[in-house]
Design a protein around this motif. Structure first.
Motif, PDB file in Angstrom:
ATOM      1  N   GLU A  75      -0.733   4.962   9.125  1.00 56.00           N
ATOM      2  CA  GLU A  75      -2.030   5.149   8.467  1.00 56.00           C
ATOM      3  C   GLU A  75      -2.334   3.825   7.870  1.00 56.00           C
ATOM      4  OE1 GLU A  75      -4.362   7.562   9.101  1.00 56.00           O
ATOM      5  OE2 GLU A  75      -2.917   8.760  10.082  1.00 56.00           O
ATOM      6  N   ARG A  76      -1.756   3.409   6.947  1.00 55.22           N
ATOM      7  CA  ARG A  76      -2.126   2.055   6.261  1.00 55.22           C
ATOM      8  C   ARG A  76      -2.481   0.906   7.374  1.00 55.22           C
ATOM      9  NH1 ARG A  76      -3.823   5.535   4.628  1.00 55.22           N
ATOM     10  NH2 ARG A  76      -3.302   6.562   2.992  1.00 55.22           N
ATOM     11  N   ASN A 122      -8.417  -1.671  -0.746  1.00 53.65           N
ATOM     12  CA  ASN A 122      -7.233  -1.139  -0.576  1.00 53.65           C
ATOM     13  C   ASN A 122      -6.251  -1.639  -1.924  1.00 53.65           C
ATOM     14  OD1 ASN A 122      -7.826  -0.129   1.710  1.00 53.65           O
ATOM     15  ND2 ASN A 122      -6.675  -1.450   3.091  1.00 53.65           N
ATOM     16  N   ILE A 154      -4.949   3.525  -2.565  1.00 54.79           N
ATOM     17  CA  ILE A 154      -5.341   4.586  -1.524  1.00 54.79           C
ATOM     18  C   ILE A 154      -5.330   5.879  -2.127  1.00 54.79           C
ATOM     19  CG2 ILE A 154      -5.609   5.567   0.743  1.00 54.79           C
ATOM     20  CD1 ILE A 154      -6.054   2.590   1.096  1.00 54.79           C
ATOM     21  N   ILE A 197       1.878   8.107   5.968  1.00 55.23           N
ATOM     22  CA  ILE A 197       0.873   7.407   5.418  1.00 55.23           C
ATOM     23  C   ILE A 197       1.151   6.042   5.794  1.00 55.23           C
ATOM     24  CG2 ILE A 197       0.147   6.169   3.414  1.00 55.23           C
ATOM     25  CD1 ILE A 197      -1.452   8.720   3.645  1.00 55.23           C
ATOM     26  N   TYR A 254      -5.356   0.305   8.501  1.00 53.52           N
ATOM     27  CA  TYR A 254      -6.491  -0.299   7.787  1.00 53.52           C
ATOM     28  C   TYR A 254      -6.581  -1.687   8.209  1.00 53.52           C
ATOM     29  CZ  TYR A 254      -7.348   3.763   5.053  1.00 53.52           C
ATOM     30  OH  TYR A 254      -7.713   4.917   4.488  1.00 53.52           O
ATOM     31  N   VAL A 307       0.908  -1.215   0.032  1.00 53.25           N
ATOM     32  CA  VAL A 307      -0.048   0.010   0.097  1.00 53.25           C
ATOM     33  C   VAL A 307       0.804   1.273   0.013  1.00 53.25           C
ATOM     34  CG1 VAL A 307      -1.884   1.208   1.158  1.00 53.25           C
ATOM     35  CG2 VAL A 307      -1.814  -1.165   1.081  1.00 53.25           C
TER      36      VAL A 307
END
Lengths: 630, 630
Positions: free
Chosen positions: A49-50, B108, B111, A46, A53, A26
């Motif tokens: 953040e990912r 995903n 993003i 990020i 997920y 990601v």
């Protein structure tokens, strides 16, 4: 294209991505693709953040801190709750550089309102309410990990089926273990006599739909394989030792007696039918866990079984199973539901999913569809019997799949037409652009499902009554659809088995493949019997040859014609566009997913690369990866 | 769906919407569709905004006032310049309620960064840079009426062709009057000898591509019909009366002489070839308007014509046309361009598009494509001749279409193979997935274009030399593509004429239809001759029957197979997906537009509803209106 790249990446891993990989993937995605983010140099932050997920169990506080840091680093705003966590931020929303701009769609066919960055001409945003309806895609805002994001999906239908080994004729059938046929709102009830679903899909009166009954049977067969063994609470084994029977009055009688028929102790009950329903000999159950009630019972007179349940809506419901009810199912609009179960002079194993029976009753309508009912069962309170009879093995369990499987299989066996070998469907079927099919039509899908079901039933029961029925089920494959069979020909060269025997032929793809899977199951059963050293009867030898030929003919048609169902961005349901000179009848996403699963299965039993290749292409369509244009 | 509604509305009007209608329509659109705007109740003010869209000559001040009023009414911001016109507004951009939100694409896979209204969960905006690449659509910000908007378009290719009357075999051919073949970067030059384009599409060396030459000829034929008559400036008619010839030195000589051959006065010139190129007898032109130079000329010795032009880049260029140049075209990298025009002992009408010759020279490369050159011509300064010869009718005009049409037609006539009747294409052609075609292959499209061109040439010139060539051109239609012809069969039942005679057959749609149009033109020419009372030769009678049969067979195949090219959201270029078991080879938008135009034409000559119906469906695809799914 990045989505391609991602697919490549995943297929290299060739397994569901685990956490760290997702992390890498990601982050790579974000860094490579999202120019916008790139320009904001978000990649370092990020990452964390990912991480959030995928991991649902991460501490929200940690996340909030990560986000706060990110916001401070990048000076961007990500939702109010976060703003408030910004040290020293005022309560006003931060000023954003996006302003409205009119978007003219296809030369002013319509004008919609978009957003544009005041300083960057190409930094345009289009509204979701337009994208959604214009491109027919899906999305919603989702909150988890104390964090909010918009989830865009190209298709509404996920493909779960991913076989790791070769399909086997007595194993799980595609994803039928995830089917729950009886809860569908087009199923009026599971009948008390036959124990099979009654469909209202094409007629509110309700009719037995062989394909649905086969799917009901197969779904329970498959669940029995993939689910944990049932948990069972036993309330009565005929001894009356642990049981607590209460009698409505002195005219009611129960006692434990020896039963030579079963060679065990059973409970004999005698309750005058003058007593009103629900009164009689009552066994307290008080089960708050399982939903599947079952009992072995033999009625000597007319009688009834009544179950009292406590619903999640706090109401107490009485579900009465009568040997002589006026209707298959009825509901008083308040608390009482009636099912007709018919009389049987002999012992029967009677098993009901109480939650389904409750919902079908409360949701009853005069229209095609049963109302959605959310009530679940808090407690199965008690069982009350009326009339005279014998009862044994009262228990409540999580499931009784094989009982339902065999109920379905018996219906299939007993309702096969002994002349045609088919399962006539007794409702009129209208297909746009074709002459409508009058009641009594045959479906290759019914033949296929009939075969697949009986093959499994024979393997499970070894009951030879299935063998002639299996042989007979091949017959409609050999009779033209114009003459009451299901056999059609495409362009004078490709044999096809029709889900709907229309004029002209419609060549429905998924039903055809189901008809081939039935043939496959049957030929594999017979050849495996031979391999096991069990000699086949002459009839079965002939049937094996016939099933093999029908299967091979169908498979060559399939391999040749598969490309005609490929629209380059989704699949086509049938070939009516060729037959009727219309636009292609595109498959909606759940049918598209069925096509994909069917190809996945076929790729395990046939090494022609077309199945794997088309499977992968068609899977791509569910992610918006289209065929190339020149 | 509103886009459908709009289409309906337009087709009712059945003309380009005029201003007041657009007003209504667009206001309706906005009011009905854009929930966002609806919620902002913009319709009343939108009206005047929309008005601005269509009227380019509205006073920007009026617009600004409208917008200012709108902003005051609705409190929304529409671009800085407007903000500033807001009375009492500060210079800060107004705070907007949109904040970043992450969008997870297809679980995903990637993003991206979206915008969300802080108070409305479903008010999401997605970034154009994602929409554009994910859905393969087009858009740009456009400024006019002192106003800015984003223009979204589903397809990059507009369909202009909308025939109002029946197609006629000597009329305009589709939209070929809009073609400008010679300017394509795959055209190395228009040759000085034959006066036809030389293609580099499949080989940088350059080769004559019959299809391109036919399109060159036809485009000029069609322009000659649809364009205004050319404007012409005449500089010399052989009298030397108004003309101003200047001589480089005393060895140069020009005089007006009687020419019995032409039965008129012409200019005789004598210039020693010892003079360097560009020196000799010079005629001042000084034309600042037209670009097409033409002259009648007869060289007695070797010689040259040199044109001096002044480019929009302020440079002076010398374009030399030599009877004996070393190369077809050459450029010194600075100001001199050479063309080989060959020697001809007889009079020739020599006509050149000077702007094309300039650009091909300056843009010359060793690769396939000619460099894009923007230079246009400010002035055609002078003409200089060298060697000995006669010259007449020096003029510069806006166009000389029929000269180019006849040049192309003559090439076609002279380069037809007298055995096969075909125009062999002398480059190797590779098509992905097929065996490559070695040089010398035939194309049904070349046969069709050859017929359509020569039919028009015969109608125009009445020169009987075209009649045997036309008859002969039918031959490849009758020879299998595997045996050097263009005839293929789909599924043993449908005759097809192959644009590319591949193994296996590829069934390219647009080339097939062009081959049918050639047959149509030819059979209509012959039958119209009969109707006009001109008796046909036995050979032509036979050819008429043959062309009619070939046409009818092809048309029935087309009507049956057309649905196989319909992907429900665009069209499919060929049937290689069926032949090679691959994904469909989707047509890019310009081919899709060609398909649509071809159906529009066919609907005027064949009343089978399939053409109109598919035309309308396929037109819908260019606006994102897909086929229904079940």
């Amino acid at each position: 294209m990045i989505r391609l790249a991602m697919r490549g990446f995943k297929s290299i891993l060739n397994v569901r991505l685990n956490l760290p990989l997702v992390l890498v993937v990601v982050v790579v995605t974000v860094c490579i693709t999202s120019q916008f983010m790139e320009s904001m140099n978000l990649c370092p932050t990020i990452r964390s953040e990912r991480f959030a997920y995928k991991s649902k169990n991460i501490d929200p506080k940690v996340l909030a801190e990560i986000k706060r840091q990110w916001i401070l680093d990048e000076g961007c705003v990500h939702g109010e709750n976060v703003q408030n966590s910004k040290s020293g931020s005022n309560e006003q929303p931060q000023s954003s550089p996006y302003q409205h701009i009119d978007c003219s769609i296809n030369n002013n066919d319509e004008i919609i309102d978009c957003l544009k960055h005041k300083d960057h001409e190409d930094d345009i945003y289009m509204p979701w309410n337009f994208i959604k309806r214009y491109f027919d895609v899906y999305g919603k805002v989702a909150h988890y990990d104390g964090y909010e994001r918009f989830e865009f999906s190209h298709s509404y239908s996920e493909v779960y089926y991913d076989p790791q080994k070769e399909y086997h004729f007595d194993g799980v059938f595609l994803t039928f273990d995830t089917y729950n046929v009886e809860v569908r709102d087009r199923v009026k009830l599971v009948t008390g006599v036959e124990g099979v679903p009654l469909s209202t899909q094409w007629g509110p009166k309700g009719y037995f739909y062989p394909i649905q009954i086969a799917q009901f049977a197969m779904s329970h067969y498959c669940k029995n394989i993939t689910e944990k063994p049932p948990v069972r609470s036993i309330y009565e084994t005929g001894t009356m030792s642990e049981s607590k029977w209460t009698l409505h009055n002195s005219e009611c009688h129960v006692e434990s007696v020896d039963n030579p028929e079963r060679n065990s102790k059973v409970i004999m009950f005698q309750v005058p039918l003058s007593l009103s329903l629900g009164n009689g000999a009552t066994l307290t159950l008080g089960n708050t866990v399982e939903n599947e009630f079952s009992v072995d019972i033999k009625f000597i007179t007319n009688g009834s079984l009544s179950i009292v349940v406590e619903g999640s809506d706090k109401k107490r419901y009485n579900i009465h199973y009568l040997t002589h009810a006026k209707k298959l199912i009825d509901f008083d609009g308040d608390r009482s539901i009636w099912y007709h179960i018919g009389s049987s002079a002999s012992w029967r194993h009677f098993s009901r999913d109480i939650r389904v029976d409750l919902r079908k009753g409360v949701g009853m309508t005069k229209s095609k569809a049963v109302k959605k009912v959310k009530i679940s069962i808090k407690k199965i309170v008690s069982l009350t019997v009326r009339g005279e009879g014998l009862i044994d093995n009262v228990c409540i369990q999580t499931a009784d799949h094989m009982t339902h499987f065999l109920a379905g299989t018996n219906w299939i066996l007993e309702n096969q037409n002994k002349e045609t070998g088919g399962w006539p469907i007794m409702v009129e079927r209208r297909l746009e652009g074709f002459q409508s099919l009058p009641p009594g039509w045959h479906s290759a899908m019914a033949q296929g499902h009939g075969l697949s079901t009986m093959v499994r039933a024979y393997k499970y029961t070894r009951d030879t009554k299935f063998l002639p029925a299996l042989r007979l089920a091949l017959r409609p494959y050999t009779v033209p659809s114009s003459k009451g069979g299901v056999r059609a020909i495409f362009m004078d060269r490709f044999v096809w088995y029709e889900e709907y025997p229309t004029t002209p032929s419609s060549f429905v793809l998924n039903g055809f493949i189901f008809s081939l899977l039935g043939l496959y199951d049957y030929k594999m059963l017979l050849s495996s019997e031979k391999e096991a050293g069990n000699q086949l009867s002459q009839d079965d030898e002939a049937a094996l040859r016939q099933a093999t030929d029908l299967y091979n003919d169908g498979m060559s048609s399939l391999k040749a014609m598969l490309p005609l169902y490929d629209a380059g961005f989704t699949t086509i349901y049938d070939l009516r566009h060729y037959q009727l000179k219309t636009q292609p009848n595109l498959a909606r996403w759940d049918y598209h997913a069925t096509h994909i699963s069917q190809l996945a299965l076929l790729s395990t039993v046939d090494d022609d690369p077309i199945f794997k290749q088309f499977h992968d292409n068609w899977m791509g369509y569910t992610k918006g990866i289209r065929a190339k244009h020149n």
